[in-house]
Scaffold this motif. Structure first.
Motif, PDB file in Angstrom:
ATOM      1  N   PRO A   1       6.730 -12.597   3.053  1.00 38.34           N
ATOM      2  CA  PRO A   1       5.790 -11.530   3.391  1.00 38.34           C
ATOM      3  C   PRO A   1       6.225 -10.187   2.817  1.00 38.34           C
ATOM      4  N   SER A   2       5.255  -9.383   2.434  1.00 36.67           N
ATOM      5  CA  SER A   2       5.532  -8.100   1.786  1.00 36.67           C
ATOM      6  C   SER A   2       4.797  -6.973   2.498  1.00 36.67           C
ATOM      7  N   ALA A   3       5.549  -5.967   2.935  1.00 42.94           N
ATOM      8  CA  ALA A   3       4.946  -4.800   3.583  1.00 42.94           C
ATOM      9  C   ALA A   3       4.555  -3.772   2.526  1.00 42.94           C
TER      10      ALA A   3
ATOM     11  N   THR B   1      14.553  -9.642  -0.321  1.00 44.97           N
ATOM     12  CA  THR B   1      14.105  -8.596   0.595  1.00 44.97           C
ATOM     13  C   THR B   1      14.976  -7.351   0.424  1.00 44.97           C
TER      14      THR B   1
ATOM     15  N   SER C   1      11.131  -7.344   4.012  1.00 45.67           N
ATOM     16  CA  SER C   1       9.971  -7.521   3.137  1.00 45.67           C
ATOM     17  C   SER C   1      10.410  -7.968   1.743  1.00 45.67           C
TER      18      SER C   1
ATOM     19  N   ASP D   1      10.997  -0.212   6.737  1.00 46.23           N
ATOM     20  CA  ASP D   1       9.808  -1.059   6.645  1.00 46.23           C
ATOM     21  C   ASP D   1      10.013  -2.222   5.684  1.00 46.23           C
ATOM     22  N   LEU D   2      10.868  -2.028   4.694  1.00 39.50           N
ATOM     23  CA  LEU D   2      11.070  -3.056   3.662  1.00 39.50           C
ATOM     24  C   LEU D   2      12.315  -3.910   3.904  1.00 39.50           C
TER      25      LEU D   2
END
Length: 327
Positions: free
Chosen positions: A203-205, A95, A178, A174-175
């Motif tokens: 999970p990936s934004a 992440t 992610s 945001d990441l």
């Protein structure tokens, strides 16, 4: 009188024939039923036979930690672990927080934090996430291909000082949690060491589940030793649109490790889609070992009971850290 006796004997013979006939019909019916059940029985026998096999796996970073603390070479540590029964290595997808913490030999941060040394980044929003990597890094081609598949809006820059930059379409905030890039060093190591890789997608934004599914398909093509996935993170990968991910998993014949007692958003729906590919996994978290002050013997007993009582197929081992410096 003789006629009456003859008629009685005839009735007895006819009755015996009917009984015999019914017995034959029953026997034939049972035989046919057995024949028809054979395919189902063979499937069940196959399942039970496979259930006799249990895989022991470890996280790649735990293996590195063991090697460092033991003062031995990584290859020697791997050989010792394989002799002890370890056959699989879990590979993380890092992440934003992981990359900021130095998980890979690259730089990660916001565009503004690197704009002084790389003026090209000043044309982007100050908080846009950026990866900077040396052109000499052997993982660069893999990282490039993976990111271009996973993130449609990513920009690649040829920067001064022999570096390549990748600018994400969204911010570092945001990441933060992610998944961005896999641990390619771990994948290379698992392939060279003859270990099965268990990939841990998170999970990936900033991208779609279709793009994530395509990146997974590409990754398995590069590393055929990836045999299973272990969904990581608080939310299952691809949620809520999990169909593209589960379709790729089924198409590639991957197994899915079903972690016991996990509380992950979307995991029930995910597991239903890949129900025929599930392999129960048991692991002990450090918090539980510390709170219960479990000895090594208790940890081993816990693992053995999980296999025998709940048909666990994957045991995820972690270094024993109850006593400082003694794993």
């Amino acid at each position: 009188m003789a006629t009456c006796i003859a008629m009685g004997v005839f009735r007895i013979v006819i009755s015996k024939k009917k009984v015999l006939s019914r017995n034959i019909v029953f026997a034939v019916g049972m035989f046919l039923a057995f024949i028809l059940c054979i395919p189902g029985l063979m499937n069940r026998v196959g399942v039970e036979w496979r259930n006799r096999t249990v895989a022991i796996c470890m996280d790649y970073r735990d293996m590195l930690s063991l090697a460092r603390q033991s003062g031995v070479d990584r290859s020697l540590m791997t050989s010792q672990l394989k002799e002890a029964g370890v056959s699989g290595v879990a590979v993380a997808e890092f992440t934003g927080k992981d990359l900021q913490g130095g998980a890979l030999p690259l730089q990660y941060g916001s565009a503004i934090s690197y704009s002084d040394t790389h003026p090209e980044l000043s044309s982007f929003a100050p908080d846009q996430a950026v990866i900077l990597i040396s052109n000499k890094d052997t993982s660069l081609p893999l990282i490039r291909d993976y990111l271009e598949i996973k993130y449609k809006g990513i920009k690649e820059l040829d920067l001064r000082g022999g570096r390549t930059g990748f600018v994400f379409p969204i911010s570092t905030e945001d990441l933060a949690d992610s998944a961005l890039v896999p641990d390619f060093r771990a994948l290379d190591f698992s392939a060279k060491s003859g270990l099965t890789a268990l990939f841990r997608p998170a999970p990936s934004a900033g991208t779609s589940s279709e793009q994530v599914a395509l990146s997974l398909r590409w990754l398995v093509a590069q590393y055929p030793n990836i045999a299973a996935v272990i969904p990581a993170g608080l939310i299952v990968v691809g949620y809520p649109d999990i169909v593209p991910i589960t379709t790729v998993i089924k198409d590639l014949g991957l197994s899915v490790a079903q972690v016991e007692f996990i509380r992950q958003i979307g995991i029930d729906s995910f597991n239903k889609k890949v129900s025929t590919s599930l392999l129960p996994l048991h692991s002990l978290v450090k918090e539980e070992m510390f709170s219960k002050k479990m000895s090594r013997g208790q940890v081993v007993d816990r693992m053995v009971r999980a296999v025998h009582e709940r048909s666990i197929r994957i045991i995820f081992m972690r270094p024993y850290e109850l006593y400082t410096g003694n794993k």
